[in-house]
Structures are given as structure tokens and as C-alpha cells.
Design an enzyme around this catalytic site. Structure first.
Site, PDB file in Angstrom:
ATOM      1  N   ARG A 261       0.842  -1.194   0.000  1.00  0.00           N
ATOM      2  CA  ARG A 261       0.000   0.000   0.000  1.00  0.00           C
ATOM      3  C   ARG A 261       0.879   1.246   0.000  1.00  0.00           C
ATOM      4  O   ARG A 261       1.788   1.356   0.825  1.00  0.00           O
ATOM      5  CB  ARG A 261      -0.930   0.022   1.220  1.00  0.00           C
ATOM      6  N   ARG A 276       2.173   0.874  10.300  1.00  0.00           N
ATOM      7  CA  ARG A 276       1.678   1.199   8.964  1.00  0.00           C
ATOM      8  C   ARG A 276       2.840   1.168   7.982  1.00  0.00           C
ATOM      9  O   ARG A 276       3.558   2.143   7.800  1.00  0.00           O
ATOM     10  CB  ARG A 276       0.997   2.577   8.969  1.00  0.00           C
ATOM     11  N   GLU A 348      -6.612  -1.074  15.560  1.00  0.00           N
ATOM     12  CA  GLU A 348      -7.260  -2.064  14.699  1.00  0.00           C
ATOM     13  C   GLU A 348      -6.274  -3.154  14.298  1.00  0.00           C
ATOM     14  O   GLU A 348      -5.146  -2.870  13.886  1.00  0.00           O
ATOM     15  CB  GLU A 348      -7.797  -1.382  13.439  1.00  0.00           C
ATOM     16  N   SER A 351     -10.450  -6.353  10.385  1.00  0.00           N
ATOM     17  CA  SER A 351     -11.775  -5.892   9.971  1.00  0.00           C
ATOM     18  C   SER A 351     -12.485  -7.067   9.326  1.00  0.00           C
ATOM     19  O   SER A 351     -11.915  -7.731   8.451  1.00  0.00           O
ATOM     20  CB  SER A 351     -11.679  -4.738   8.966  1.00  0.00           C
ATOM     21  N   ARG A 390       0.852  -6.254  12.667  1.00  0.00           N
ATOM     22  CA  ARG A 390       0.219  -5.641  13.834  1.00  0.00           C
ATOM     23  C   ARG A 390       0.093  -6.643  14.980  1.00  0.00           C
ATOM     24  O   ARG A 390       0.163  -6.259  16.152  1.00  0.00           O
ATOM     25  CB  ARG A 390      -1.143  -5.061  13.450  1.00  0.00           C
TER      26      ARG A 390
END
Length: 426
Positions: A261, A276, A348, A351, A390
Site C-alpha cells: 500500500r 503502517r 485495529e 476488519s 500488527r
């Protein structure tokens, strides 16, 4: 993508659902465009029919010796042949314009999604475990990680910011987490393990909804391929342009892949540490289900992700995302947020979403209900099970010791070859 027929049936309800996302009304504009397209299509169809009729009539007139009528018919056919390409081009252009407009719109929301504008309005659902206590001040992972084999400097030197080089037992723990998650999904929950391509074409990007909205967040190759930002993009597209039987469902796929990303829309967020990254690994769960099966499958994949955190002994909470914090392709989402004691915050880590028929419509992926002659779209659901990087951060911060070492959760011991602790370099 949306069905224009459903918008015709209830334009007010369509706009009302989009308004919950903060989107301006679009139904009137879409229906005007649809009306223009249908009018041109009708004129084109009538012209084609008339051309065929006139062509047949020419032969009949010639056979009857009616030269004048035959010549008039020939002139009519010639005129139709001249005007029809213009109509065909107009029909194509309007169809593409309508398609592009529909592709740019987000999914409609499930009625149970709470209203809200941002993550501050997400609704607490439940939690598991307790926050760990320490007899020392817990450190953030970025402060303790370099001594344990998480090398930010080398990653940046080789590839730039937000790339990390893992060494030794740190690299092994990262690999162990991914294998533990895959084994959990396949051995305990019946998912089919997949090893998909990491590059997709532009059409596949549209299929799962990353395009056109998130084009800047993706890494593109010189030949217009895309490095996947999640294996949802490849696992979801594995169903494209196929017709399934109702008995095929549910179909459950999982994969551990690198993800890429550019984070163009997240400048300045989480630039420190391993939270990130431009390149990271994630175990994905994808489920294709009938509309009737989908709610239970959504709860199931959420429970699977929760089970992983429980086996690792990591305290977390589950949040229902509000309308303003939802991913554009999803109709309902639960976020799992793990507690990071070094940061003193929940972050987070997974999801889990039901995307409804939004992605299958874009992919033309259907099924035929039992006893029906008509095909329908099924639901595609996805969930992180889990984000490996994470989870590594969560293990480091929750299992840190006063001497800078990190205990390895017991569930990972079978994958670590006897290593039970990360020891800082002396």
C-alpha cells in the site's frame, strides 16, 4: 456496482442510504442518464428491425416488378446504414458513462449500521480479556524493537521510509504468526488454503472495488498491473464471471500474502514503527455465501479472528463501524481492536465485513438458487485473520519484560523450534 433497475424502483431509498455515508443525492442524475441510454437503445433496436424488414421487402418488390418501391426501400436501407453507426456509438458512450457513474458509488449500508461521521462514532460491542499490568513503564514497540531484530534503518536504507528488515528470532516469530493463523483457518475452520498471484490487472481492481476510488493508494507496474493491497483482491476475483449452484455455498478461502500500500491517503499517520508499512503480510478470509447464509458467516469469521487473539492471550475489543467510517465496498463491518500497552491505546488488527452483492455485481459472479431458472448475485465477505505485522507489535508490547526481552505466547511455541523468548542483543 449497483443495479439500475433497483434505483428506478426506489430512487429515494437509494439516495437515503448513500446520504448516511455523507454522499450527495445521485438517483435523479443516474435515472436521466439511464433514460437517455434506453431511448437511444430503443431507437437503435427499431432501426435494426426496420432495416431487416426493408431488406426483405426489396426482394419481394423486385420479384413483383415494382422497381419504384424497390428503389425507395433501397434508399431507406442506405439511410439506416448511415445513421445506425452513430446510434451505436451513442448507445455505447451512454452505457459507459452510466457504468462509470455506478462504479464510482459506494455500497449501500445494512440497516443495522449505526449512524456517525468518524471512528469516534463507532459502537462498542464487546471485549475479551484484561489489560496486562506491569511493574515497570511499558515501552512502545518501536523503542524496544531494534535490539530484538526489527531493523528500521536497514529497511529505509534499502527501500525507503515504511519498510523494515527483520532478523533472527524476530523474523522467525513473524513467520510463526502467519503459519499459526493459516493452520487455524484451514485445520479448525475448513478454509481452503490458496497461494494466489500478487499482481492483478486493472479489471480485477474494479471487481473488488479498490478502483476507481483508491487508485492512488496502490502500487502500479509499468505494464498497468497492480501489486495487491490485500489478498481479498485476488481471492474475491477468483469467483468472477462464474455461475455457481446454491449447493456450492458457503465457499471459504484463506491465504497468507504480502500486501502493498502506498498509503497516499494516510500521510503523517503511524510513520514510526511497524504499524503502517508499505509492505506487510496478512492472512485473509474470504467467504462466498447466499444472502441467507451471509449474516451467520459474518459472525463466524469475526469469531475466528477473535479466537486467534484469545489463543495469543491478547486483550481486544470489538467495534461496529458507523456509517461514516465504513469501507466503501462494505455494507457492514466489525473491527477488532487490540490493546497496545506501550501506546496506551486500542489499535485495529482485523476488519470483518459483509460486502453484500456489491463485488459480485462488479465481477458478474452469480449463482442459481435451487429450483429457480433465474440466476442471482451472492454475497462476498472478508476478514483479516489477522494482520501479521500488527499482531507481532501486539505480542511485543503485551509480553514485554523489564529487561527488554519479549515472552512468546504458548500457542506459537510449536512454530518456534524451542525458542520461547526474544532476547535483546547485548
Amino acid at each position: 456496482m449497483h443495479d439500475i433497475r433497483l434505483i428506478r424502483e426506489n430512487p429515494a431509498a437509494f439516495d437515503a442510504s448513500l446520504a448516511r455515508r455523507g454522499h450527495a443525492p445521485v438517483a435523479e442524475e443516474l435515472l436521466k442518464l439511464d433514460e437517455q441510454r434506453r431511448a437511444v437503445a430503443t431507437t437503435l433496436q427499431e432501426g435494426q428491425s426496420r432495416r431487416n424488414e426493408a431488406s426483405k421487402a426489396i426482394g419481394q418488390a423486385m420479384g413483383q416488378g415494382d422497381t419504384e418501391k424497390a428503389e425507395a426501400l433501397k434508399a431507406e436501407v442506405a439511410e439506416l446504414k448511415q445513421t445506425m453507426p452513430e446510434l451505436e456509438e451513442r448507445d455505447r458512450a451512454l452505457g459507459e458513462k452510466l457504468k462509470d457513474a455506478l462504479l464510482a458509488l459506494p455500497n449501500l449500508l445494512d440497516p443495522s449500521v449505526p449512524d456517525g461521521e468518524s471512528e469516534e462514532d463507532n459502537v462498542y460491542l464487546r471485549e475479551w480479556g484484561e489489560k496486562p499490568s506491569f511493574d515497570f513503564e511499558p515501552r512502545e514497540h518501536a523503542d524496544m524493537a531494534p535490539a530484538l531484530g526489527m531493523d528500521f534503518e536497514t529497511g529505509a536504507k534499502i527501500s525507503g521510509a515504511r519498510f523494515t528488515f527483520l532478523r533472527g528470532d524476530m523474523a522467525r516469530l513473524h513467520r510463526a504468526l502467519g503459519q499459526f493463523m493459516l493452520d487455524n483457518n484451514t485445520r479448525e475452520y475448513g478454509f481452503t488454503e490458496c497461494n494466489p498471484p500478487l499482481l492483478i490487472n486493472e479489471e480485477a481492481g474494479y471487481g473488488t472495488g479498490q478502483l476507481p476510488k483508491f487508485g492512488e493508494d496502490l502500487f502500479w507496474t509499468k505494464d498497468d498491473r497492480i501489486l495487491i493491497s490485500t489478498s481479498e483482491m485476488v481471492l474475491g476475483n477468483s469467483f468472477r464471471e462464474q455461475l455457481f449452484a446454491e449447493s456450492d455455498f458457503p465457499m471459504r478461502l484463506t491465504a497468507l500474502t504480502p500486501c502493498f500500500r502506498s498509503e497516499a491517503g494516510a500521510a503523517g499517520r503511524d510513520t514510526r514503527g511497524f504499524i503502517r508499512q508499505h509492505q506487510f503480510e496478512k492472512v485473509e478470509m474470504i467467504v462466498a455465501a447466499t444472502p441467507e447464509q451471509a449474516p451467520a458467516e459474518h459472525e463466524r469469521i469475526t469469531g475466528i479472528a477473535e479466537g486467534l487473539l484469545q489463543k495469543l492471550g491478547l486483550h481486544y475489543r470489538v467495534m461496529t463501524l458507523c456509517s461514516g467510517d465504513m469501507g466503501s465496498a462494505m455494507m457492514k463491518t466489525y473491527d477488532l481492536e487490540v490493546w497496545l500497552p506501550g501506546q496506551g491505546a486500542y489499535r485495529e488488527i482485523s476488519s470483518c465485513s459483509d460486502g453484500g452483492t456489491y463485488q459480485p455485481r462488479r465481477m458478474n459472479a452469480r449463482y442459481r438458487p435451487e429450483g429457480s431458472k433465474k440466476s442471482e448475485y451472492f454475497h462476498l465477505l472478508n476478514g483479516s485473520g489477522l494482520a501479521v505485522g500488527r499482531t507481532l507489535v501486539a505480542v511485543m508490547e503485551n509480553y514485554q519484560q523489564a529487561d527488554g526481552s519479549v515472552l512468546i505466547p504458548e500457542a506459537l511455541h510449536p512454530y518456534m523450534g524451542g525458542v520461547t523468548k526474544l532476547e535483546p542483543a547485548t
